[in-house]
Scaffold this motif. Structure first.
Motif, PDB file in Angstrom:
ATOM      1  N   PHE A 446       0.810  -1.216   0.000  1.00 33.99           N
ATOM      2  CA  PHE A 446       0.000   0.000   0.000  1.00 33.99           C
ATOM      3  C   PHE A 446       0.853   1.279   0.000  1.00 33.99           C
ATOM      4  O   PHE A 446       0.310   2.376   0.033  1.00 33.99           O
ATOM      5  CB  PHE A 446      -0.943   0.019   1.205  1.00 33.99           C
ATOM      6  CG  PHE A 446      -1.979  -1.075   1.162  1.00 33.99           C
ATOM      7  CD1 PHE A 446      -2.935  -1.105   0.158  1.00 33.99           C
ATOM      8  CD2 PHE A 446      -1.995  -2.078   2.120  1.00 33.99           C
ATOM      9  CE1 PHE A 446      -3.899  -2.106   0.117  1.00 33.99           C
ATOM     10  CE2 PHE A 446      -2.943  -3.084   2.077  1.00 33.99           C
ATOM     11  CZ  PHE A 446      -3.901  -3.099   1.073  1.00 33.99           C
ATOM     12  N   ASP A 447       2.188   1.107  -0.029  1.00 34.46           N
ATOM     13  CA  ASP A 447       3.060   2.282  -0.067  1.00 34.46           C
ATOM     14  C   ASP A 447       3.041   2.909  -1.453  1.00 34.46           C
ATOM     15  O   ASP A 447       2.932   2.218  -2.480  1.00 34.46           O
ATOM     16  CB  ASP A 447       4.497   1.901   0.289  1.00 34.46           C
ATOM     17  CG  ASP A 447       4.631   1.536   1.753  1.00 34.46           C
ATOM     18  OD1 ASP A 447       3.628   1.626   2.470  1.00 34.46           O
ATOM     19  OD2 ASP A 447       5.745   1.148   2.162  1.00 34.46           O
ATOM     20  N   LEU A 467      -2.616   0.406  -5.558  1.00 34.66           N
ATOM     21  CA  LEU A 467      -2.973  -0.048  -4.210  1.00 34.66           C
ATOM     22  C   LEU A 467      -2.832   1.074  -3.189  1.00 34.66           C
ATOM     23  O   LEU A 467      -3.535   1.085  -2.179  1.00 34.66           O
ATOM     24  CB  LEU A 467      -2.118  -1.253  -3.813  1.00 34.66           C
ATOM     25  CG  LEU A 467      -2.478  -2.560  -4.535  1.00 34.66           C
ATOM     26  CD1 LEU A 467      -1.566  -3.694  -4.069  1.00 34.66           C
ATOM     27  CD2 LEU A 467      -3.937  -2.938  -4.305  1.00 34.66           C
ATOM     28  N   HIS A 468      -1.945   2.019  -3.457  1.00 33.51           N
ATOM     29  CA  HIS A 468      -1.863   3.178  -2.566  1.00 33.51           C
ATOM     30  C   HIS A 468      -3.168   3.972  -2.628  1.00 33.51           C
ATOM     31  O   HIS A 468      -3.695   4.421  -1.597  1.00 33.51           O
ATOM     32  CB  HIS A 468      -0.684   4.065  -2.972  1.00 33.51           C
ATOM     33  CG  HIS A 468      -0.551   5.304  -2.146  1.00 33.51           C
ATOM     34  ND1 HIS A 468      -0.149   5.275  -0.828  1.00 33.51           N
ATOM     35  CD2 HIS A 468      -0.784   6.613  -2.443  1.00 33.51           C
ATOM     36  CE1 HIS A 468      -0.138   6.514  -0.343  1.00 33.51           C
ATOM     37  NE2 HIS A 468      -0.528   7.343  -1.311  1.00 33.51           N
ATOM     38  N   LYS A 471      -5.825   2.127  -0.683  1.00 34.76           N
ATOM     39  CA  LYS A 471      -5.720   2.327   0.765  1.00 34.76           C
ATOM     40  C   LYS A 471      -6.246   3.701   1.169  1.00 34.76           C
ATOM     41  O   LYS A 471      -6.917   3.854   2.200  1.00 34.76           O
ATOM     42  CB  LYS A 471      -4.255   2.177   1.200  1.00 34.76           C
ATOM     43  CG  LYS A 471      -4.040   2.236   2.703  1.00 34.76           C
ATOM     44  CD  LYS A 471      -4.716   1.057   3.399  1.00 34.76           C
ATOM     45  CE  LYS A 471      -4.257   0.892   4.840  1.00 34.76           C
ATOM     46  NZ  LYS A 471      -4.579   2.043   5.679  1.00 34.76           N
ATOM     47  N   GLN A 472      -5.950   4.716   0.347  1.00 31.41           N
ATOM     48  CA  GLN A 472      -6.423   6.056   0.672  1.00 31.41           C
ATOM     49  C   GLN A 472      -7.945   6.134   0.595  1.00 31.41           C
ATOM     50  O   GLN A 472      -8.584   6.798   1.425  1.00 31.41           O
ATOM     51  CB  GLN A 472      -5.790   7.078  -0.287  1.00 31.41           C
ATOM     52  CG  GLN A 472      -4.272   7.182  -0.177  1.00 31.41           C
ATOM     53  CD  GLN A 472      -3.816   7.488   1.230  1.00 31.41           C
ATOM     54  OE1 GLN A 472      -4.394   8.337   1.899  1.00 31.41           O
ATOM     55  NE2 GLN A 472      -2.783   6.786   1.693  1.00 31.41           N
ATOM     56  N   ILE A 474     -10.033   3.647   1.146  1.00 36.65           N
ATOM     57  CA  ILE A 474     -10.556   2.907   2.297  1.00 36.65           C
ATOM     58  C   ILE A 474     -10.425   3.744   3.565  1.00 36.65           C
ATOM     59  O   ILE A 474     -11.348   3.822   4.389  1.00 36.65           O
ATOM     60  CB  ILE A 474      -9.823   1.561   2.432  1.00 36.65           C
ATOM     61  CG1 ILE A 474     -10.261   0.630   1.289  1.00 36.65           C
ATOM     62  CG2 ILE A 474     -10.096   0.909   3.786  1.00 36.65           C
ATOM     63  CD1 ILE A 474      -9.502  -0.668   1.216  1.00 36.65           C
ATOM     64  N   ASP A 475      -9.265   4.398   3.741  1.00 33.96           N
ATOM     65  CA  ASP A 475      -9.083   5.249   4.915  1.00 33.96           C
ATOM     66  C   ASP A 475     -10.050   6.429   4.906  1.00 33.96           C
ATOM     67  O   ASP A 475     -10.574   6.821   5.958  1.00 33.96           O
ATOM     68  CB  ASP A 475      -7.636   5.755   4.979  1.00 33.96           C
ATOM     69  CG  ASP A 475      -6.646   4.647   5.280  1.00 33.96           C
ATOM     70  OD1 ASP A 475      -7.091   3.584   5.758  1.00 33.96           O
ATOM     71  OD2 ASP A 475      -5.439   4.849   5.044  1.00 33.96           O
ATOM     72  N   THR A 480     -11.588  -0.589   6.748  1.00 34.28           N
ATOM     73  CA  THR A 480     -10.306  -1.278   6.904  1.00 34.28           C
ATOM     74  C   THR A 480     -10.173  -2.325   5.810  1.00 34.28           C
ATOM     75  O   THR A 480     -11.175  -2.735   5.197  1.00 34.28           O
ATOM     76  CB  THR A 480     -10.173  -1.953   8.285  1.00 34.28           C
ATOM     77  OG1 THR A 480     -11.280  -2.851   8.479  1.00 34.28           O
ATOM     78  CG2 THR A 480     -10.148  -0.927   9.407  1.00 34.28           C
ATOM     79  N   VAL A 481      -8.935  -2.759   5.577  1.00 35.79           N
ATOM     80  CA  VAL A 481      -8.679  -3.776   4.564  1.00 35.79           C
ATOM     81  C   VAL A 481      -7.748  -4.835   5.141  1.00 35.79           C
ATOM     82  O   VAL A 481      -6.845  -4.529   5.924  1.00 35.79           O
ATOM     83  CB  VAL A 481      -8.060  -3.147   3.290  1.00 35.79           C
ATOM     84  CG1 VAL A 481      -6.738  -2.488   3.600  1.00 35.79           C
ATOM     85  CG2 VAL A 481      -7.906  -4.187   2.182  1.00 35.79           C
ATOM     86  N   PHE A 493      -8.249  -9.884  -1.065  1.00 32.34           N
ATOM     87  CA  PHE A 493      -8.380  -8.603  -0.390  1.00 32.34           C
ATOM     88  C   PHE A 493      -9.781  -8.529   0.213  1.00 32.34           C
ATOM     89  O   PHE A 493     -10.786  -8.738  -0.500  1.00 32.34           O
ATOM     90  CB  PHE A 493      -8.168  -7.447  -1.379  1.00 32.34           C
ATOM     91  CG  PHE A 493      -6.748  -7.248  -1.805  1.00 32.34           C
ATOM     92  CD1 PHE A 493      -5.978  -6.230  -1.264  1.00 32.34           C
ATOM     93  CD2 PHE A 493      -6.173  -8.071  -2.752  1.00 32.34           C
ATOM     94  CE1 PHE A 493      -4.663  -6.053  -1.649  1.00 32.34           C
ATOM     95  CE2 PHE A 493      -4.859  -7.904  -3.147  1.00 32.34           C
ATOM     96  CZ  PHE A 493      -4.099  -6.895  -2.587  1.00 32.34           C
ATOM     97  N   ILE A 495     -12.351  -6.071   2.168  1.00 35.28           N
ATOM     98  CA  ILE A 495     -12.707  -4.719   2.603  1.00 35.28           C
ATOM     99  C   ILE A 495     -13.773  -4.849   3.682  1.00 35.28           C
ATOM    100  O   ILE A 495     -14.817  -5.472   3.466  1.00 35.28           O
ATOM    101  CB  ILE A 495     -13.229  -3.884   1.419  1.00 35.28           C
ATOM    102  CG1 ILE A 495     -12.156  -3.809   0.322  1.00 35.28           C
ATOM    103  CG2 ILE A 495     -13.635  -2.490   1.884  1.00 35.28           C
ATOM    104  CD1 ILE A 495     -12.659  -3.229  -0.973  1.00 35.28           C
TER     105      ILE A 495
END
Length: 499
Positions: A446-447, A467-468, A471-472, A474-475, A480-481, A493, A495
């Motif tokens: 997720f970086d 994927l980054h 993640k953003q 989802i946040d 959460t994932v 994956f 969610i």
């Protein structure tokens, strides 16, 4: 050393250097940790040695300040006496009847007989002194009168006895350096015969009295005896004196450990950032190069005189330039968008989750032939309404679906999307039969700009942004994932949407 030997040595050193450098390039973290641990162990050993030497020095220089008062009192108590009050009479009463017999054996040259008789006499003298000693009572009285409250250990020993017969020459019958088989072994110590006390390690700092008493007359004796006294907690006293040194030593070691872990963490983080940066530059160069090359080739062809006369060819080349320009614009837009994705803003609204996901999957499946992709959807049994930003949710799901296809070497790519309603949350799972990931890869997926450059994925296009972005999103939704994956076993994956 001749020239051939020097060249051989030089080549050997170069091989060792190259081997070490190559190993360091392959395992930099392992080499760094190993070398740091070795240095820390060496430093710890040096610290321990310094602390031990300091303890040994303080222990050797330890001085019990009250032993002078004990010395004065004890010396007064045994004036004109030996070992303890009344000790002189005990020794003389046992020794006087034996002088002439011992003299006879000695002058006759009967060494064995003399040694046997003298040891029997010594055993009798020492046992009697031990039975009738009053040193413990005397020392208790001295402590009381001097107001000494310390808990002390004592040792009262006889270290040497010599006899004088008619001749002025002394004859030794006991010396602490020797062992005597006829005298009880448990009372023989390195300092002499133990008359009283339980001090096990006497030294010069703990000696209260050390006297050698003699009477230069025929048929007399000379005796050497010592009294030792030491605090029962001497070790604790020495350590208390070392409290500052111990504290600074422990704090310095602790500081080194903390700095090591902080430095190691930052170094690994910086190395990871550098690796990601390198991968990103390589990837973005490749991604930008493809449309630019197509535009340049199309533009060069347009400049050809023959092509200029063919409107159909010009139209085709113009379409190529337009498509590749749009692709280039899209790539630049992705990079610019991801720069501000950390502040992603969502506009939530109620959506039927089953319907929304079904529409996304329908649009996605059109891009692939049915014999190459098998996409299945398991909706929730009942209608589920969630608050979500449909635009970002769609992009989120499409990114996960794209990765499920991109990182998949199977001839038929299976992807299953399922919605499950739990007691406290709603879970959306996206599973595939792709190449999977190890735990190390999962840590960084997720970086921003991260791509796992393995042999199986190095030809997959991308910037490491998908994927980054997932993640953003989802946040931003406060979801959460969870990622479940193993190499060669595909990935899932999940969610998790709180109710």
């Amino acid at each position: 050393m001749n020239r051939k030997m020097r060249m051989g040595l030089k080549l050997a050193i170069e091989r060792i250097y190259l081997s070490f450098r190559n190993y360091f390039m392959r395992h930099p973290v392992k080499v760094y940790i190993t070398s740091s641990v070795i240095c820390f162990i060496v430093l710890a050993i040096v610290q321990i040695m310094l602390v031990y030497n300091t303890y040994d020095l303080l222990n050797r220089r330890f001085y019990y300040e009250k032993k002078g008062r004990i010395n004065e009192r004890y010396t007064k108590a045994i004036i004109n006496d030996h070992v303890f009050p009344g000790g002189k009479d005990i020794i003389e009463n046992l020794l006087s009847p034996q002088y002439h017999e011992l003299e006879r054996l000695y002058k006759a040259g009967d060494t064995a007989g003399f040694n046997h008789a003298s040891q029997l006499l010594l055993r009798n003298i020492f046992n009697t002194l031990i039975d009738k000693q009053n040193a413990d009572a005397l020392l208790r009285d001295i402590k009381f009168k001097e107001g000494i409250q310390d808990s002390l250990k004592y040792l009262l020993v006889v270290s040497r006895i010599d006899l004088q017969f008619a001749d002025p020459k002394y004859v030794n019958i006991y010396d602490k350096r020797n062992k005597y088989p006829l005298i009880d072994a448990h009372i023989q110590t390195a300092k002499g015969i133990r008359i009283f006390g339980d001090l096990t390690n006497p030294d010069e700092q703990s000696q209260i009295i050390g006297l050698f008493v003699s009477d230069p007359k025929p048929y007399t004796y000379a005796i050497s005896f010592s009294l030792y006294a030491d605090p029962a907690n001497r070790r604790q006293v020495v350590f208390k004196q070392m409290q500052g040194i111990l504290t600074m030593s422990l704090l310095s070691v602790l500081a080194i450990i903390i700095l090591f872990f902080i430095t190691l963490r930052n170094w690994i983080k910086q190395k990871h950032i550098a690796d990601v940066k390198t991968d990103f530059i390589n990837n973005i160069t490749h991604e930008f190069h493809t449309p630019l090359s197509a535009i340049m080739v199309a533009n060069k062809n347009i400049q050809n005189e023959r092509v200029l006369e063919n409107k159909t060819a010009i139209r085709s080349l113009s379409d190529i330039i337009e498509r590749q320009s749009q692709r280039l614009k899209l790539l630049i837009g992705q990079v610019l968008d991801i720069a501000t994705v950390d502040q992603l803003y969502v506009q939530k609204g109620p959506e039927d989750l089953n319907i929304l996901i079904s529409e996304i999957l329908t649009d996605f499946s059109i891009k692939f032939p049915s014999d190459n992709l098998q996409l299945s959807f398991v909706p929730a049994p009942a209608t589920i309404i969630v608050d979500t930003d449909s635009f970002h949710f769609t992009t989120l799901l499409l990114n996960l679906l794209d990765n499920a296809v991109k990182y998949n070497l199977q001839e038929v790519k299976h992807i299953q999307v399922a919605v499950v309603e739990m007691d406290t949350d709603i879970q959306i799972s996206i599973s595939d039969n792709g190449i999977g990931m190890d735990k190390e890869t999962i840590r960084y997926i997720f970086d921003k700009f991260y791509r796992n450059q393995k042999d199986l994925t190095q030809n997959a296009k991308g910037l490491g942004l998908g994927l980054h972005y997932v993640k953003q999103c989802i946040d931003a939704h406060q979801w959460t994932v969870r990622v479940e994956s193993e190499p060669g076993m595909g990935s899932t994956f999940v969610i998790i949407i709180p109710k």
